[in-house]
Write a protein that holds these residues in place. Sequence first.
Motif, PDB file in Angstrom:
ATOM      1  N   GLU A 274       0.837  -1.197   0.000  1.00 44.27           N
ATOM      2  CA  GLU A 274       0.000   0.000   0.000  1.00 44.27           C
ATOM      3  C   GLU A 274       0.873   1.248   0.000  1.00 44.27           C
ATOM      4  N   GLY A 275       0.346   2.333  -0.548  1.00 42.50           N
ATOM      5  CA  GLY A 275       1.053   3.605  -0.531  1.00 42.50           C
ATOM      6  C   GLY A 275       2.130   3.731  -1.583  1.00 42.50           C
ATOM      7  N   VAL A 276       1.993   2.985  -2.683  1.00 42.74           N
ATOM      8  CA  VAL A 276       2.981   3.051  -3.768  1.00 42.74           C
ATOM      9  C   VAL A 276       2.726   4.313  -4.593  1.00 42.74           C
ATOM     10  N   ASP A 277       3.767   5.038  -4.886  1.00 45.40           N
ATOM     11  CA  ASP A 277       3.650   6.227  -5.728  1.00 45.40           C
ATOM     12  C   ASP A 277       3.086   5.801  -7.081  1.00 45.40           C
ATOM     13  N   GLU A 278       2.047   6.464  -7.551  1.00 46.42           N
ATOM     14  CA  GLU A 278       1.411   6.095  -8.817  1.00 46.42           C
ATOM     15  C   GLU A 278       2.373   6.190  -9.997  1.00 46.42           C
ATOM     16  N   GLN A 279       3.435   6.964  -9.865  1.00 45.88           N
ATOM     17  CA  GLN A 279       4.418   7.075 -10.936  1.00 45.88           C
ATOM     18  C   GLN A 279       5.159   5.764 -11.178  1.00 45.88           C
ATOM     19  N   VAL A 280       5.214   4.898 -10.156  1.00 42.38           N
ATOM     20  CA  VAL A 280       5.851   3.595 -10.325  1.00 42.38           C
ATOM     21  C   VAL A 280       5.096   2.779 -11.368  1.00 42.38           C
ATOM     22  N   VAL A 281       3.772   2.802 -11.290  1.00 42.65           N
ATOM     23  CA  VAL A 281       2.939   2.031 -12.216  1.00 42.65           C
ATOM     24  C   VAL A 281       3.045   2.579 -13.635  1.00 42.65           C
ATOM     25  N   ASP A 282       3.294   3.851 -13.774  1.00 42.02           N
ATOM     26  CA  ASP A 282       3.435   4.458 -15.087  1.00 42.02           C
ATOM     27  C   ASP A 282       4.888   4.513 -15.556  1.00 42.02           C
ATOM     28  N   GLY A 283       5.806   4.048 -14.728  1.00 42.04           N
ATOM     29  CA  GLY A 283       7.228   4.170 -15.033  1.00 42.04           C
ATOM     30  C   GLY A 283       7.744   3.128 -16.000  1.00 42.04           C
ATOM     31  N   PRO A 284       8.970   3.319 -16.450  1.00 45.07           N
ATOM     32  CA  PRO A 284       9.553   2.437 -17.458  1.00 45.07           C
ATOM     33  C   PRO A 284       9.835   1.021 -16.962  1.00 45.07           C
ATOM     34  N   ASP A 285       9.967   0.822 -15.654  1.00 46.04           N
ATOM     35  CA  ASP A 285      10.251  -0.512 -15.116  1.00 46.04           C
ATOM     36  C   ASP A 285       9.001  -1.347 -14.897  1.00 46.04           C
ATOM     37  N   TRP A 286       7.826  -0.737 -14.954  1.00 45.02           N
ATOM     38  CA  TRP A 286       6.587  -1.443 -14.649  1.00 45.02           C
ATOM     39  C   TRP A 286       6.353  -2.666 -15.544  1.00 45.02           C
ATOM     40  N   PRO A 287       6.518  -2.573 -16.871  1.00 46.95           N
ATOM     41  CA  PRO A 287       6.308  -3.770 -17.700  1.00 46.95           C
ATOM     42  C   PRO A 287       7.224  -4.934 -17.311  1.00 46.95           C
TER      43      PRO A 287
END
Length: 83
Positions: free
Chosen positions: A14-27
């Motif tokens: 919980e509390g993950v910065d939403e930018q992580v999900v949109d970031g280049p490492d997410w895939p």
Amino acid sequence: MLSADGDRLVVIVEGVDEQVVDGPDWPSIVDRVEALSGTVAVGAGLNETATLRLELPTSRGGGQAEFAQADASVSGPNADLAR
């Protein structure tokens, strides 16, 4: 949070910065979890954060995980992880 649900290991972050999900490492993160026959779900958190739920099987299934990883992987097999 880490727990077991039947034959699945469940990790909730919980509390993950939403930018992580949109970031280049997410895939790559999703690829690695799915290569192990796991699932990834993202939910809305509080104050522009996200909640991640990752589920992984607790058994390898008699060698099938190696084949599933090679077939499902975007990046290809990783010999360091196939031990």
